[in-house]
Design a protein around this motif. Sequence first.
Motif, PDB file in Angstrom:
ATOM      1  N   GLY A  99       0.823  -1.214   0.000  1.00  0.00           N
ATOM      2  CA  GLY A  99       0.000   0.000   0.000  1.00  0.00           C
ATOM      3  C   GLY A  99       0.852   1.256   0.000  1.00  0.00           C
ATOM      4  O   GLY A  99       0.528   2.241  -0.675  1.00  0.00           O
ATOM      5  N   THR A 100       1.955   1.226   0.735  1.00  0.00           N
ATOM      6  CA  THR A 100       2.867   2.361   0.766  1.00  0.00           C
ATOM      7  C   THR A 100       3.460   2.601  -0.613  1.00  0.00           C
ATOM      8  O   THR A 100       3.548   3.746  -1.082  1.00  0.00           O
ATOM      9  N   HIS A 101       3.836   1.530  -1.287  1.00  0.00           N
ATOM     10  CA  HIS A 101       4.399   1.691  -2.643  1.00  0.00           C
ATOM     11  C   HIS A 101       3.363   2.270  -3.597  1.00  0.00           C
ATOM     12  O   HIS A 101       3.679   3.133  -4.420  1.00  0.00           O
ATOM     13  N   LEU A 102       2.110   1.844  -3.490  1.00  0.00           N
ATOM     14  CA  LEU A 102       1.065   2.426  -4.347  1.00  0.00           C
ATOM     15  C   LEU A 102       0.883   3.913  -4.050  1.00  0.00           C
ATOM     16  O   LEU A 102       0.795   4.741  -4.962  1.00  0.00           O
ATOM     17  N   PHE A 103       0.835   4.249  -2.762  1.00  0.00           N
ATOM     18  CA  PHE A 103       0.683   5.656  -2.370  1.00  0.00           C
ATOM     19  C   PHE A 103       1.857   6.494  -2.870  1.00  0.00           C
ATOM     20  O   PHE A 103       1.674   7.568  -3.460  1.00  0.00           O
ATOM     21  N   TRP A 107       1.953   9.628  -5.249  1.00  0.00           N
ATOM     22  CA  TRP A 107       2.370  10.912  -4.690  1.00  0.00           C
ATOM     23  C   TRP A 107       3.521  11.511  -5.491  1.00  0.00           C
ATOM     24  O   TRP A 107       3.588  12.711  -5.707  1.00  0.00           O
ATOM     25  N   TRP A 108       4.428  10.663  -5.965  1.00  0.00           N
ATOM     26  CA  TRP A 108       5.501  11.163  -6.815  1.00  0.00           C
ATOM     27  C   TRP A 108       4.910  11.869  -8.034  1.00  0.00           C
ATOM     28  O   TRP A 108       5.369  12.942  -8.434  1.00  0.00           O
ATOM     29  N   ASN A 109       3.883  11.281  -8.651  1.00  0.00           N
ATOM     30  CA  ASN A 109       3.222  11.912  -9.803  1.00  0.00           C
ATOM     31  C   ASN A 109       2.667  13.283  -9.450  1.00  0.00           C
ATOM     32  O   ASN A 109       2.771  14.222 -10.233  1.00  0.00           O
ATOM     33  N   VAL A 110       2.076  13.389  -8.271  1.00  0.00           N
ATOM     34  CA  VAL A 110       1.521  14.677  -7.839  1.00  0.00           C
ATOM     35  C   VAL A 110       2.639  15.702  -7.660  1.00  0.00           C
ATOM     36  O   VAL A 110       2.542  16.838  -8.137  1.00  0.00           O
ATOM     37  N   VAL A 111       3.712  15.302  -6.984  1.00  0.00           N
ATOM     38  CA  VAL A 111       4.814  16.227  -6.714  1.00  0.00           C
ATOM     39  C   VAL A 111       5.508  16.631  -8.018  1.00  0.00           C
ATOM     40  O   VAL A 111       5.755  17.817  -8.258  1.00  0.00           O
ATOM     41  N   PHE A 112       5.817  15.664  -8.862  1.00  0.00           N
ATOM     42  CA  PHE A 112       6.568  15.949 -10.089  1.00  0.00           C
ATOM     43  C   PHE A 112       5.689  16.617 -11.148  1.00  0.00           C
ATOM     44  O   PHE A 112       5.963  17.724 -11.581  1.00  0.00           O
ATOM     45  N   PHE A 113       4.624  15.944 -11.553  1.00  0.00           N
ATOM     46  CA  PHE A 113       3.795  16.445 -12.646  1.00  0.00           C
ATOM     47  C   PHE A 113       2.789  17.505 -12.208  1.00  0.00           C
ATOM     48  O   PHE A 113       2.487  18.420 -12.965  1.00  0.00           O
ATOM     49  N   GLY A 114       2.249  17.354 -11.012  1.00  0.00           N
ATOM     50  CA  GLY A 114       1.219  18.288 -10.563  1.00  0.00           C
ATOM     51  C   GLY A 114       1.770  19.569  -9.976  1.00  0.00           C
ATOM     52  O   GLY A 114       1.332  20.660 -10.324  1.00  0.00           O
ATOM     53  N   ARG A 115       2.734  19.421  -9.103  1.00  0.00           N
ATOM     54  CA  ARG A 115       3.286  20.602  -8.420  1.00  0.00           C
ATOM     55  C   ARG A 115       4.563  21.132  -9.078  1.00  0.00           C
ATOM     56  O   ARG A 115       5.065  22.176  -8.672  1.00  0.00           O
ATOM     57  N   HIS A 116       5.099  20.378 -10.020  1.00  0.00           N
ATOM     58  CA  HIS A 116       6.319  20.762 -10.741  1.00  0.00           C
ATOM     59  C   HIS A 116       7.487  20.974  -9.780  1.00  0.00           C
ATOM     60  O   HIS A 116       8.333  21.828 -10.016  1.00  0.00           O
ATOM     61  N   GLN A 117       7.543  20.177  -8.750  1.00  0.00           N
ATOM     62  CA  GLN A 117       8.613  20.267  -7.754  1.00  0.00           C
ATOM     63  C   GLN A 117       9.674  19.222  -8.074  1.00  0.00           C
ATOM     64  O   GLN A 117       9.628  18.102  -7.579  1.00  0.00           O
ATOM     65  N   LEU A 118      10.612  19.625  -8.894  1.00  0.00           N
ATOM     66  CA  LEU A 118      11.601  18.671  -9.389  1.00  0.00           C
ATOM     67  C   LEU A 118      12.499  18.124  -8.287  1.00  0.00           C
ATOM     68  O   LEU A 118      12.612  16.914  -8.113  1.00  0.00           O
ATOM     69  N   ARG A 119      13.162  18.997  -7.556  1.00  0.00           N
ATOM     70  CA  ARG A 119      14.096  18.534  -6.529  1.00  0.00           C
ATOM     71  C   ARG A 119      13.382  17.708  -5.442  1.00  0.00           C
ATOM     72  O   ARG A 119      13.841  16.612  -5.106  1.00  0.00           O
ATOM     73  N   PRO A 120      12.255  18.177  -4.887  1.00  0.00           N
ATOM     74  CA  PRO A 120      11.560  17.340  -3.890  1.00  0.00           C
ATOM     75  C   PRO A 120      11.084  15.992  -4.446  1.00  0.00           C
ATOM     76  O   PRO A 120      10.986  15.021  -3.704  1.00  0.00           O
ATOM     77  N   SER A 121      10.835  15.931  -5.738  1.00  0.00           N
ATOM     78  CA  SER A 121      10.374  14.663  -6.312  1.00  0.00           C
ATOM     79  C   SER A 121      11.429  13.570  -6.184  1.00  0.00           C
ATOM     80  O   SER A 121      11.093  12.389  -6.136  1.00  0.00           O
ATOM     81  N   TRP A 129      10.992   3.870  -4.483  1.00  0.00           N
ATOM     82  CA  TRP A 129      11.885   2.773  -4.828  1.00  0.00           C
ATOM     83  C   TRP A 129      12.083   1.848  -3.620  1.00  0.00           C
ATOM     84  O   TRP A 129      12.002   0.621  -3.741  1.00  0.00           O
ATOM     85  N   ALA A 130      12.352   2.438  -2.461  1.00  0.00           N
ATOM     86  CA  ALA A 130      12.572   1.644  -1.245  1.00  0.00           C
ATOM     87  C   ALA A 130      11.329   0.841  -0.875  1.00  0.00           C
ATOM     88  O   ALA A 130      11.432  -0.309  -0.428  1.00  0.00           O
ATOM     89  N   SER A 131      10.151   1.413  -1.085  1.00  0.00           N
ATOM     90  CA  SER A 131       8.918   0.692  -0.750  1.00  0.00           C
ATOM     91  C   SER A 131       8.695  -0.496  -1.687  1.00  0.00           C
ATOM     92  O   SER A 131       8.151  -1.518  -1.271  1.00  0.00           O
ATOM     93  N   ILE A 132       9.111  -0.376  -2.926  1.00  0.00           N
ATOM     94  CA  ILE A 132       9.003  -1.511  -3.859  1.00  0.00           C
ATOM     95  C   ILE A 132       9.983  -2.615  -3.442  1.00  0.00           C
ATOM     96  O   ILE A 132       9.620  -3.795  -3.414  1.00  0.00           O
ATOM     97  N   ALA A 133      11.208  -2.211  -3.120  1.00  0.00           N
ATOM     98  CA  ALA A 133      12.200  -3.198  -2.657  1.00  0.00           C
ATOM     99  C   ALA A 133      11.705  -3.885  -1.388  1.00  0.00           C
ATOM    100  O   ALA A 133      11.821  -5.113  -1.251  1.00  0.00           O
ATOM    101  N   GLY A 134      11.144  -3.113  -0.471  1.00  0.00           N
ATOM    102  CA  GLY A 134      10.605  -3.682   0.760  1.00  0.00           C
ATOM    103  C   GLY A 134       9.441  -4.625   0.489  1.00  0.00           C
ATOM    104  O   GLY A 134       9.328  -5.686   1.116  1.00  0.00           O
ATOM    105  N   THR A 135       8.587  -4.251  -0.455  1.00  0.00           N
ATOM    106  CA  THR A 135       7.460  -5.112  -0.822  1.00  0.00           C
ATOM    107  C   THR A 135       7.966  -6.435  -1.385  1.00  0.00           C
ATOM    108  O   THR A 135       7.489  -7.510  -0.993  1.00  0.00           O
ATOM    109  N   ALA A 136       8.924  -6.368  -2.291  1.00  0.00           N
ATOM    110  CA  ALA A 136       9.485  -7.601  -2.872  1.00  0.00           C
ATOM    111  C   ALA A 136      10.073  -8.486  -1.777  1.00  0.00           C
ATOM    112  O   ALA A 136       9.831  -9.699  -1.754  1.00  0.00           O
TER     113      ALA A 136
END
Length: 181
Positions: A99-103, A107-121, A129-136
């Motif tokens: 669930g964390t990886h889905l969120f 959220w990355w899409n919102v920060v990068f594409f929606g808010r145009h916040q490149l560095r925070p993205s 990435w870490a949540s996907i590794a943890g899920t696996a």
Amino acid sequence: MRLIASSLERSTPGLLAALPPPDWSILAAGAVVFGVQRLVPDFDPTWYQQLKKPDWTPPDWVFPTVWIPLKIAQSYALWVVCKKARSREDLMLPLSLFGTHLFLGNWWNVVFFGRHQLRPSLKWMAAFWASIAGTAAAFYPIHPLAGVLMVPTLIWSTIAAKLNYDIVKLNDTSASPKEAK
């Protein structure tokens, strides 16, 4: 459909009885994985098109072409883990990480594409990435195939993280007004 099943049963008696009953819970797993993505609003693509990007940037059509099979693999992995876990307690960590990886992906899409916040993205991409590794890692002990099915998403997210990093580096001097807020 019933007509086909009836004619099939007449031509090969007992065939349908030998088939396992359908498991509709796999559709529920797919609905979760694909449905969560629908929570992200659509963004204006012109902003992304105007960014400086590295020469190795994949064409735009590659992203949905890659993500659709990855989402199918994630759906199957989720379904397998839910089916094979010995208890609800065994599901707590894997499902929390999933669930964390889905969120975080959304959220990355919102920060990068929606808010145009490149560095925070970049921070959100690292957490994603870490949540996907943890899920696996959490899926693997329950069913090794489920853990392995998350690896292609991890690989693609590694490529996306590198692209994210390169875009930040190429556009660092032209931070958008949204990012300054």
